[in-house]
Design an enzyme around this catalytic site. Sequence first.
Site, PDB file in Angstrom:
ATOM      1  N   ARG A 175       0.820  -1.228   0.000  1.00 54.57           N
ATOM      2  CA  ARG A 175       0.000   0.000   0.000  1.00 54.57           C
ATOM      3  C   ARG A 175       0.851   1.275   0.000  1.00 54.57           C
ATOM      4  NH1 ARG A 175      -2.156  -3.589  -1.356  1.00 54.57           N
ATOM      5  NH2 ARG A 175      -3.873  -4.748  -0.444  1.00 54.57           N
ATOM      6  N   SER A 225     -10.939  -1.957   3.582  1.00 55.91           N
ATOM      7  CA  SER A 225     -10.231  -2.213   4.841  1.00 55.91           C
ATOM      8  C   SER A 225      -9.757  -0.888   5.400  1.00 55.91           C
ATOM      9  CB  SER A 225      -9.010  -3.093   4.599  1.00 55.91           C
ATOM     10  OG  SER A 225      -9.415  -4.310   4.053  1.00 55.91           O
ATOM     11  N   GLU A 295      -5.206   2.558   6.655  1.00 53.46           N
ATOM     12  CA  GLU A 295      -4.917   2.501   5.217  1.00 53.46           C
ATOM     13  C   GLU A 295      -5.632   3.669   4.539  1.00 53.46           C
ATOM     14  OE1 GLU A 295      -5.405  -1.376   3.381  1.00 53.46           O
ATOM     15  OE2 GLU A 295      -6.110  -0.421   1.541  1.00 53.46           O
TER      16      GLU A 295
HETATM   17  C1  LIG Z   1     -15.566  -1.966  -0.824  1.00 52.63           C
HETATM   18  C2  LIG Z   1     -14.115  -1.686  -0.995  1.00 52.63           C
HETATM   19  C3  LIG Z   1     -13.226  -2.722  -1.201  1.00 52.63           C
HETATM   20  C4  LIG Z   1     -11.857  -2.478  -1.364  1.00 52.63           C
HETATM   21  N1  LIG Z   1     -11.015  -3.525  -1.585  1.00 52.63           N
HETATM   22  C5  LIG Z   1      -9.691  -3.295  -1.769  1.00 52.63           C
HETATM   23  C6  LIG Z   1      -8.798  -4.369  -2.028  1.00 52.63           C
HETATM   24  O1  LIG Z   1      -9.180  -5.521  -2.098  1.00 52.63           O
HETATM   25  N2  LIG Z   1      -7.495  -4.072  -2.201  1.00 52.63           N
HETATM   26  C7  LIG Z   1      -7.024  -2.795  -2.145  1.00 52.63           C
HETATM   27  O2  LIG Z   1      -5.813  -2.596  -2.340  1.00 52.63           O
HETATM   28  N3  LIG Z   1      -7.851  -1.762  -1.902  1.00 52.63           N
HETATM   29  C8  LIG Z   1      -9.175  -1.973  -1.709  1.00 52.63           C
HETATM   30  N4  LIG Z   1     -10.007  -0.919  -1.485  1.00 52.63           N
HETATM   31  C9  LIG Z   1      -9.444   0.444  -1.329  1.00 52.63           C
HETATM   32  C10 LIG Z   1      -9.359   1.261  -2.630  1.00 52.63           C
HETATM   33  O3  LIG Z   1     -10.326   0.861  -3.569  1.00 52.63           O
HETATM   34  C11 LIG Z   1      -7.968   1.201  -3.244  1.00 52.63           C
HETATM   35  O4  LIG Z   1      -6.985   1.721  -2.363  1.00 52.63           O
HETATM   36  C12 LIG Z   1      -7.883   1.999  -4.559  1.00 52.63           C
HETATM   37  O5  LIG Z   1      -6.667   1.734  -5.197  1.00 52.63           O
HETATM   38  C13 LIG Z   1      -8.002   3.509  -4.356  1.00 52.63           C
HETATM   39  O6  LIG Z   1      -8.201   4.104  -5.626  1.00 52.63           O
HETATM   40  P1  LIG Z   1      -9.020   5.467  -5.755  1.00 52.63           P
HETATM   41  O7  LIG Z   1      -8.968   5.881  -7.169  1.00 52.63           O
HETATM   42  O8  LIG Z   1     -10.362   5.316  -5.169  1.00 52.63           O
HETATM   43  O9  LIG Z   1      -8.126   6.404  -4.884  1.00 52.63           O
HETATM   44  P2  LIG Z   1      -8.598   7.585  -3.935  1.00 52.63           P
HETATM   45  O10 LIG Z   1      -9.372   7.012  -2.802  1.00 52.63           O
HETATM   46  O11 LIG Z   1      -9.241   8.650  -4.725  1.00 52.63           O
HETATM   47  O12 LIG Z   1      -7.196   8.093  -3.397  1.00 52.63           O
HETATM   48  C14 LIG Z   1      -6.374   7.235  -2.610  1.00 52.63           C
HETATM   49  C15 LIG Z   1      -4.961   7.814  -2.585  1.00 52.63           C
HETATM   50  O13 LIG Z   1      -4.413   7.752  -3.904  1.00 52.63           O
HETATM   51  C16 LIG Z   1      -4.099   9.073  -4.371  1.00 52.63           C
HETATM   52  N5  LIG Z   1      -4.461   9.135  -5.788  1.00 52.63           N
HETATM   53  C17 LIG Z   1      -5.672   8.887  -6.365  1.00 52.63           C
HETATM   54  N6  LIG Z   1      -5.578   9.026  -7.701  1.00 52.63           N
HETATM   55  C18 LIG Z   1      -4.294   9.363  -7.976  1.00 52.63           C
HETATM   56  C19 LIG Z   1      -3.568   9.670  -9.163  1.00 52.63           C
HETATM   57  N7  LIG Z   1      -4.125   9.653 -10.382  1.00 52.63           N
HETATM   58  N8  LIG Z   1      -2.258   9.999  -9.045  1.00 52.63           N
HETATM   59  C20 LIG Z   1      -1.648  10.050  -7.828  1.00 52.63           C
HETATM   60  N9  LIG Z   1      -2.280   9.774  -6.678  1.00 52.63           N
HETATM   61  C21 LIG Z   1      -3.597   9.437  -6.752  1.00 52.63           C
HETATM   62  C22 LIG Z   1      -4.911  10.021  -3.508  1.00 52.63           C
HETATM   63  O14 LIG Z   1      -4.294  11.303  -3.413  1.00 52.63           O
HETATM   64  C23 LIG Z   1      -4.915   9.278  -2.184  1.00 52.63           C
HETATM   65  O15 LIG Z   1      -3.709   9.503  -1.496  1.00 52.63           O
HETATM   66  C24 LIG Z   1     -11.380  -1.145  -1.315  1.00 52.63           C
HETATM   67  C25 LIG Z   1     -12.285  -0.088  -1.121  1.00 52.63           C
HETATM   68  C26 LIG Z   1     -13.632  -0.338  -0.959  1.00 52.63           C
HETATM   69  C27 LIG Z   1     -14.585   0.790  -0.769  1.00 52.63           C
END
Ligand SMILES: Cc1cc2nc3c(=O)[nH]c(=O)nc-3n(C[C@H](O)[C@H](O)[C@H](O)COP(=O)(O)OP(=O)(O)OC[C@H]3O[C@@H](n4cnc5c(N)ncnc54)[C@H](O)[C@@H]3O)c2cc1C
Length: 420
Positions: A175, A225, A295
Amino acid sequence: MEHICDELKKLNGRLNIKTDVSMKEYTTFKAGGRAACLVEPYDAASLSDIVKLCREKDIDYYVLGNGSNVLFADDGYDGLIIHIGADMADMTADGDIITAGAGASLPSLSSYAASKGLSGLEFASGIPGSTGGAVAMNAGAYGGEIKDVIVYAEVCDIYGNISRLCADELELGYRSSIIQKKDYIVCSACFKLNAGDIKTIREKMSDYNNRRREKQPLSYPSAGSTFKRPAGYFAGQLIEQCGLKGYTSGGAMVSEKHAGFVINKKDASAKDILDVIAHVKDTVYKNTGVMLETEVKIVGKENTLNIITFGYKYEKPPVCDMMIDVRSLPNPYYVDELKDKTGNDDDVYDYVMSSKEAEECIKKIKEDILEYVKKEKRLPIVGIGCTGGRHRSVTIARALKDSLLKEEYTVNLKHRDIDK
Ligand SMILES: Cc1cc2nc3c(=O)[nH]c(=O)nc-3n(C[C@H](O)[C@H](O)[C@H](O)COP(=O)(O)OP(=O)(O)OC[C@H]3O[C@@H](n4cnc5c(N)ncnc54)[C@H](O)[C@@H]3O)c2cc1C
């Protein structure tokens, strides 16, 4: 903030700009306050222009993907949200290589790969993030992670320069990535997959998604998580062991279905969620000695530590609550090959950080910050100064940010004199 919207409109008439935006609508937690302004770049060049403008006008910004791993505090965010979404979501395939815009959702990316008979991204089919967010977080599940399949990412740095970082340069760990450490913005990413049988790929995806539905509280808003997996344990198991399943504060609750998820049961405020997180951390620590690390990224005025680096040969930044003088650390300015570089360059960073004093300096600053928080009940604005504001102060600020990323802080770095 009105002026940034006007500046953005002047910069590029094609940009989608919104003001006074509810972050509930942009996050899967469906909680939190409002952001002053939100902009949606449509390609790397428009993103670069936005970043350059923010730098020139000294505007704070936060990069948001699908908001599935972020919680905005109730007091909102008074800078600019750069939302990388559907306008940067193109996907293309060439043999076993897939390239996706940072805004492409992981489930669509996974389905797209399956439709081309390419295996390797099945693990991502139920992760509700964007491709950019997944690279930043090195998202993973069921034994797979972004690190296994990525070839390179196209990124925008804090100056608005676009470049490519190959898999090794991305420093993907559990992560974590260089993206978070150096505030890069992912514009797109390229993945190398393996030819496979479409039916088998789709079966694997649906097996993973069934397992999720069975184990995870998917009918409630959450950010997945809430805590990272502590070495040697599972966060969910520790939380359950401490009898915390169902623990509630206002509308937020530790899920009965999966103790690793804090859910928004009913109209939770960000404070409700943060109260549950704090109680879980406290109880688990008291009962097991394990300190859980969130996380989920927590964004808000109360959780933002602002650090300004500067040079003493110019004036001290008057807004700072704490001044840290790092002029006694070894000075890279006197090393020929480092003289013209800055603390943002890894060789300068390594030179400064290899000294014992630097390590002690970081430890001392952290203690001083904690002391300040205890006394003042808020985070200070920290000024870190060296002679010219380019080498040692920038390095120490970066190292401090790295170590504070483990706490629930968003760290906002401003290098005031780096370009002088
Ligand atoms: C129901 C559910 C299940 C999940 N299961 C998992 C799982 O199995 N495994 C897992 O790893 N995660 C899981 N997640 C967490 C999440 O989906 C991941 O961490 C995902 O990668 C976050 O992507 P996001 O675009 O939503 O990022 P955001 O939530 O928008 O941002 C997260 C971080 O990434 C940064 N960020 C976002 N976009 C960019 C970009 N283009 N460039 C640079 N930085 C950026 C943001 O500034 C922030 O620091 C889950 C979440 C939910 C709600």
